[in-house]
Design an enzyme around this catalytic site. Structure first.
Site, PDB file in Angstrom:
ATOM      1  N   HIS A  85      45.794   9.356  46.359  1.00  0.00           N
ATOM      2  CA  HIS A  85      46.529   9.659  47.595  1.00  0.00           C
ATOM      3  C   HIS A  85      47.274  10.997  47.483  1.00  0.00           C
ATOM      4  O   HIS A  85      48.488  11.065  47.709  1.00  0.00           O
ATOM      5  CB  HIS A  85      47.494   8.523  47.946  1.00  0.00           C
ATOM      6  CG  HIS A  85      47.677   8.363  49.424  1.00  0.00           C
ATOM      7  ND1 HIS A  85      47.599   7.159  50.066  1.00  0.00           N
ATOM      8  CD2 HIS A  85      47.925   9.273  50.414  1.00  0.00           C
ATOM      9  CE1 HIS A  85      47.802   7.323  51.365  1.00  0.00           C
ATOM     10  NE2 HIS A  85      47.998   8.602  51.603  1.00  0.00           N
TER      11      HIS A  85
ATOM     12  N   ILE B 257      43.451  15.775  61.869  1.00  0.00           N
ATOM     13  CA  ILE B 257      42.813  16.040  60.573  1.00  0.00           C
ATOM     14  C   ILE B 257      41.294  16.157  60.735  1.00  0.00           C
ATOM     15  O   ILE B 257      40.670  17.083  60.198  1.00  0.00           O
ATOM     16  CB  ILE B 257      43.191  14.941  59.550  1.00  0.00           C
ATOM     17  CG1 ILE B 257      44.705  14.979  59.288  1.00  0.00           C
ATOM     18  CG2 ILE B 257      42.413  15.123  58.248  1.00  0.00           C
ATOM     19  CD1 ILE B 257      45.240  13.808  58.493  1.00  0.00           C
TER      20      ILE B 257
ATOM     21  N   ARG C 187      42.630   5.843  55.088  1.00  0.00           N
ATOM     22  CA  ARG C 187      43.317   4.666  54.530  1.00  0.00           C
ATOM     23  C   ARG C 187      42.263   3.812  53.820  1.00  0.00           C
ATOM     24  O   ARG C 187      41.135   3.660  54.314  1.00  0.00           O
ATOM     25  CB  ARG C 187      44.008   3.836  55.616  1.00  0.00           C
ATOM     26  CG  ARG C 187      45.304   4.427  56.131  1.00  0.00           C
ATOM     27  CD  ARG C 187      46.423   4.450  55.079  1.00  0.00           C
ATOM     28  NE  ARG C 187      47.659   5.028  55.587  1.00  0.00           N
ATOM     29  CZ  ARG C 187      48.023   6.297  55.440  1.00  0.00           C
ATOM     30  NH1 ARG C 187      47.251   7.152  54.808  1.00  0.00           N
ATOM     31  NH2 ARG C 187      49.189   6.716  55.912  1.00  0.00           N
TER      32      ARG C 187
ATOM     33  N   GLU D 106      45.639   0.096  46.720  1.00  0.00           N
ATOM     34  CA  GLU D 106      46.245   1.208  45.975  1.00  0.00           C
ATOM     35  C   GLU D 106      47.710   1.002  45.634  1.00  0.00           C
ATOM     36  O   GLU D 106      48.222   1.615  44.693  1.00  0.00           O
ATOM     37  CB  GLU D 106      46.067   2.533  46.736  1.00  0.00           C
ATOM     38  CG  GLU D 106      46.883   2.656  48.009  1.00  0.00           C
ATOM     39  CD  GLU D 106      46.685   4.010  48.695  1.00  0.00           C
ATOM     40  OE1 GLU D 106      45.531   4.430  48.880  1.00  0.00           O
ATOM     41  OE2 GLU D 106      47.707   4.642  49.048  1.00  0.00           O
TER      42      GLU D 106
END
Ligand code: NAI
Length: 329
Positions: A295, A155, A234, A263
């Site tokens: 998310h 990523i 995260r 979360e």
């Protein structure tokens, strides 16, 4: 094979039903998350399929094993929510979807960055109410800015390639520098120097004991005044109380997060008619220079398709007793 799918939303079910070609797979969809309190629901299943906010700790694993579960199939890349050592001790295999669509997440990181900078979310609301003023909507040119990337795996590397197109200087920290990115012009530096030099910082490393609270009061003190921080990795990479302090002191100029430390009690739920049971996120939402998405960075059609197909293949390989190419060992 009986498969219990936890934390399911209608779209998860839709993708499993669309792509499953194995008549032997029998799915049961649970909306609840998996944790030690809900682990008894796994009785009678061979496979348990989980997502990012299921808490697969030792207690949960022991209950699952007692119930006869033999495989945990993560339908995500990160596995910080599964006690891998405990799974090994209990002979429970764990598979994941290591790479589905790095573009989905990297593009969302860029969306957060651009929205925070050019305030298109505020302009949208203003214009809808007949307010055509530009007061306080001023942004900055990305061209020529220094972007710091922490973690240049799949990523992070994709993010670097996109950001390169804006004419930014890219500096990065990773224990394993990528030659391809060095050729692209990315300059690898020690972590402290990345913190010191970046105008914009984007986090793309996994959450583990080394990276927990990577962004904290000390590391924030090293950064430029008004730094922009983007986190699509995260939540616990950032110490939430410290970043709130940084925002209050205007050290942090912009914060864009798709993930949040606590979360699991909030994200993927409609709490619009509830009192939000988390004072820290309420405080974060209150800052005009904070943008939070729940998310959704992974959430594209292409990524959902890839996640589903790989998860089904992982389960199929397990059923056939052949080598599990996506096993976490
Ligand atoms: P990857 O495994 O390809 O890359 C991670 C990179 O981080 C590696 O190059 C590794 O060397 C580096 N790294 C490890 N420890 C580090 C440290 N202490 N400091 C700096 N770099 C370090 O993983 P990928 O696919 O790029 O995913 C990155 C993270 O993105 C995942 O761990 C996951 O937490 C998150 N993610 C978030 C999603 C979302 O929807 N918001 C979806 C998918 C992944």
């Amino acid at each position: 094979m009986k498969i219990a799918v936890f934390s399911t939303k209608p779209y998860d079910q839709e993708y499993f039903e669309r792509h499953n070609k194995n008549a032997d797979f029998e799915f049961t969809y649970f909306e609840t998350t998996l944790n030690s309190r809900t682990a008894n629901l796994t009785a009678g299943f061979d496979v348990v399929c989980v997502f990012v906010n299921d808490q697969v700790d030792e207690d949960t694993i022991k209950k699952m094993v007692d119930h006869g579960v033999r495989l945990i199939a993560l339908r995500c890349a990160g596995y910080n929510n599964v006690d891998i050592e405990s799974a090994k001790r209990n002979q429970l295999k764990v598979v994941r979807v290591p790479a589905y669509s790095p573009e989905a997440v990297a593009e969302h990181a860029v969306a957060l960055l651009l929205t925070l900078n050019r305030k298109t979310h505020k302009a949208y609301n203003r214009v809808r109410e007949g307010n055509f003023s530009l007061n306080n909507l001023i942004g900055f040119n990305l061209h020529g800015k220094t972007v710091g990337v922490i973690g240049t795996g799949r990523i992070g590397a994709t993010f670097c390639r996109i950001i390169k197109g804006f004419g930014c200087k890219i500096i990065a920290f990773d224990k394993y520098p990528a030659d391809e990115l060095i050729h692209l012009g990315v300059v690898y530096l020690p972590l402290t120097e990345v913190f010191q030099q970046a105008d914009i910082l984007s986090l793309h490393c996994p959450l583990n004991p080394d990276t927990k609270h990577l962004i904290n009061a000390h590391t924030l003190s090293l950064m430029k005044e008004g730094v922009m921080i983007i986190n699509t990795s995260r939540g616990a990479l950032i110490n939430t109380a410290d970043i709130i302090e940084g925002l209050a002191e205007q050290k942090v100029g912009y914060l864009g997060i798709d993930v949040y430390e606590q979360e699991e009690n909030l994200f993927f739920k409609d709490l619009s008619e509830s009192i939000i049971p988390d004072d820290l996120i309420v405080r974060l939402i209150g800052f005009p220079n904070v943008l939070i998405t729940s998310h959704q960075a992974y959430f594209t059609k292409e990524a959902m398709r890839e996640i589903t197909i790989t998860t089904l293949e992982n389960i199929e390989d397990f059923g056939k007793g052949i080598a599990l190419k996506n096993e976490i060992v």
